[in-house]
Design an enzyme around this catalytic site. Structure first.
Site, mmCIF file in Angstrom:
data_model
loop_
_atom_site.group_PDB
_atom_site.id
_atom_site.type_symbol
_atom_site.label_atom_id
_atom_site.label_comp_id
_atom_site.label_asym_id
_atom_site.label_seq_id
_atom_site.Cartn_x
_atom_site.Cartn_y
_atom_site.Cartn_z
ATOM 1 N N PHE A 294 0.914 -0.918 0.505
ATOM 2 C CA PHE A 294 0.228 0.118 0.139
ATOM 3 C C PHE A 294 0.808 0.861 0.445
ATOM 4 O O PHE A 294 1.938 0.992 1.197
ATOM 5 C CB PHE A 294 -0.492 -0.129 1.538
ATOM 6 C CG PHE A 294 -1.525 1.149 0.934
ATOM 7 C CD1 PHE A 294 -3.039 1.715 1.556
ATOM 8 C CD2 PHE A 294 -1.297 2.506 1.996
ATOM 9 C CE1 PHE A 294 -4.016 2.370 1.394
ATOM 10 C CE2 PHE A 294 -1.849 4.217 1.628
ATOM 11 C CZ PHE A 294 -3.053 3.670 1.407
ATOM 12 N N GLU A 295 1.001 2.473 -1.054
ATOM 13 C CA GLU A 295 1.118 3.372 -0.578
ATOM 14 C C GLU A 295 0.746 4.487 -1.643
ATOM 15 O O GLU A 295 0.207 4.184 -2.362
ATOM 16 C CB GLU A 295 2.788 3.019 -1.778
ATOM 17 C CG GLU A 295 3.863 2.334 -1.425
ATOM 18 C CD GLU A 295 4.862 2.130 -1.671
ATOM 19 O OE1 GLU A 295 4.815 2.538 -3.503
ATOM 20 O OE2 GLU A 295 6.080 2.277 -2.186
ATOM 21 N N ILE A 296 0.683 5.441 -1.539
ATOM 22 C CA ILE A 296 -0.319 6.502 -1.912
ATOM 23 C C ILE A 296 1.108 7.668 -2.213
ATOM 24 O O ILE A 296 1.201 8.458 -1.170
ATOM 25 C CB ILE A 296 -1.547 7.186 -1.276
ATOM 26 C CG1 ILE A 296 -2.803 6.585 -0.988
ATOM 27 C CG2 ILE A 296 -2.055 9.239 -1.631
ATOM 28 C CD1 ILE A 296 -4.188 7.031 -0.840
#
Ligand code: NAG
Length: 432
Positions: A294-296
């Site tokens: 998960f990365e933004i």
């Protein structure tokens, strides 16, 4: 050399029966003091209050008409993962994208099957783009001796390091560490949200995280941070910190938070660098890393000259094959070194599961907007509200998997967070 002389001197003192001599005691005291002072160099001031709080701590009425950022959700998947991919996209659709409609870019290293395209296109209400990883980004680079690399990967696999025996896994980690950011399909975007097959969102995300990242001057956002399996990257920290020194990059508080100062006194400390996860001075890395499935984040940070030059250096080294460097520790060390601490954001309010690990916040008291028609399209039931909760309509009761307290950078926690594990940590105000 110096310490050999020091040792000889101590031995001479001992031979003369001077154990109790003031000189000996002075030396011991000096060594102790030196160790303490050395430790101070990595001290991170404990912030008096939370410096990185969630963007919102209650449900919002989703603003479906607000302008969007130049952003895409990106998923790397294989045709045979169609069901897992569908579940992830469906979960994100229900909890977020039905309102915000960010395009989803699917990447594959092989031609997409019709089944995958049709299934996933039908699962999202937003635009779906089916694109490819360039073949050259998924092969051994020419400077890698393939025989060697394959033998090494086989040995890693046999010693039980997760996925390390699989060649494609190494290609994938290398791809996500560097070439991902150069992919043609992502050139036109500024922001990405990385999504993996087989993940699950458990809270409604009722605001636009890209928009908030921009508004708050953030460049990297994560949900879960944990300790790396140490055998995957014994020399990574040394390589990164050597590059950091060569480039004269000062230590941020985030960098220091991951370093465990050696307790061995000068001048013996340097010998500690023989051990893994140590820099040339003998100080260690705690392997705490943002879980990058998960990365933004801001693509420009990773496309930038500094990050790409670090990646090139690591790529030349071969550790993506001779060891099993993951993109998560690579991203983490780079972000902690090159970004300002206040540009890093923990999405403490996003409920997220991958494999057996998850983060699931408690629900905010009085913040669930029970009469919202828009939100009722996501879920009409949710776990009880709890004091200190920051979640929106989270459902995570009865999970058996491991609930990760989301940070291993303990040094950065404000003192009052110990009893509020879902609140966020951190950030030294000196850089704010
Ligand atoms: C996805 O579905 C939409 C509408 O149903 C259609 O217009 C579009 O061409 C499809 N895209 C792909 C890549 O199949």
């Amino acid at each position: 050399m110096l310490h050999h002389r020091l040792l000889q001197r101590l031995q001479r003192l001992r031979r003369r029966g001077l154990q109790n001599s003031p000189i000996l005691w002075a030396v011991v005291l000096a060594a102790l003091l030196e160790v303490v002072f050395h430790g101070f160099r990595f001290r991170v001031p404990v912030p008096p209050r939370e410096l990185d709080t969630p963007f919102y701590t209650t449900c919002q009425e989703p603003d479906v008409t607000a302008p969007r950022e130049n952003a895409a959700i990106v998923m790397l998947a294989r045709n045979e993962e169609v069901e897992q991919a569908r579940r992830s996209v469906e979960s994100l659709e229900r909890h977020f994208n039905q309102w915000f409609k960010y395009p989803i870019v699917f990447l594959n290293d092989e031609p997409w099957s019709d089944e995958f395209i049709q299934t996933l296109n039908a699962t999202t209400s937003a635009e779906a783009i089916f694109d490819y990883v360039p073949k050259k980004d998924w092969l051994f680079p020419e400077w890698i001796d393939q025989e060697d690399a394959k033998a090494s990967m086989k040995a890693q696999g046999e010693s039980g390091i997760l996925y390390a025996g699989k060649e494609t896994y190494h290609h994938m980690c290398r791809f996500f560490s560097g070439y991902f950011y150069q992919v043609e399909a992502l050139k036109k975007y500024k922001w990405y949200w990385r999504l993996e097959p087989d993940v699950e969102f458990s809270c409604a995300i009722t605001y636009d995280p890209f928009r908030e990242m921009v508004r708050h001057n953030k460049i990297y956002g994560f949900t879960i941070a944990l300790f790396e399996e140490k055998r995957t990257c014994p020399s990574l920290f040394r390589k990164v910190s050597d590059w950091k020194e060569a480039e004269n990059i000062p230590s941020t508080s985030m960098w220091n938070a991951g370093v465990t100062a050696s307790w061995v006194p000068w001048p013996f400390r340097g010998h500690m660098s023989w051990f893994s996860h140590r820099d040339r001075h003998g100080d260690g890395w705690n392997t705490c890393h943002y879980w990058s499935n998960f990365e933004i984040a801001d693509l420009d940070f990773f496309r930038g000259e500094k990050y790409q030059s670090l990646f090139q250096k690591l790529d030349k080294d071969g550790g993506f094959y001779y060891e099993r460097w993951g993109d998560a520790p690579v991203h983490t060390l780079a972000v902690n070194m090159l970004a300002k601490p206040h540009q890093i954001h923990h999405f403490a309010d996003i409920g997220y599961r991958h494999d057996t690990f998850y983060q699931c916040p408690a629900n905010a008291p009085g913040g669930q907007l029970p009469e919202s028609k828009t939100l009722n399209s996501a879920k009409e039931t949710w776990a009880p509200e709890l004091e200190g909760g920051v979640g929106c309509r989270c459902e995570c009761d009865g999970r058996k998997s491991l609930n990760i307290p989301s940070y291993c950078h303990d040094k950065l926690r404000a003192p009052n967070t110990m009893r509020r594990p879902w609140s966020t940590w951190f950030l030294s105000w000196i850089y704010a």
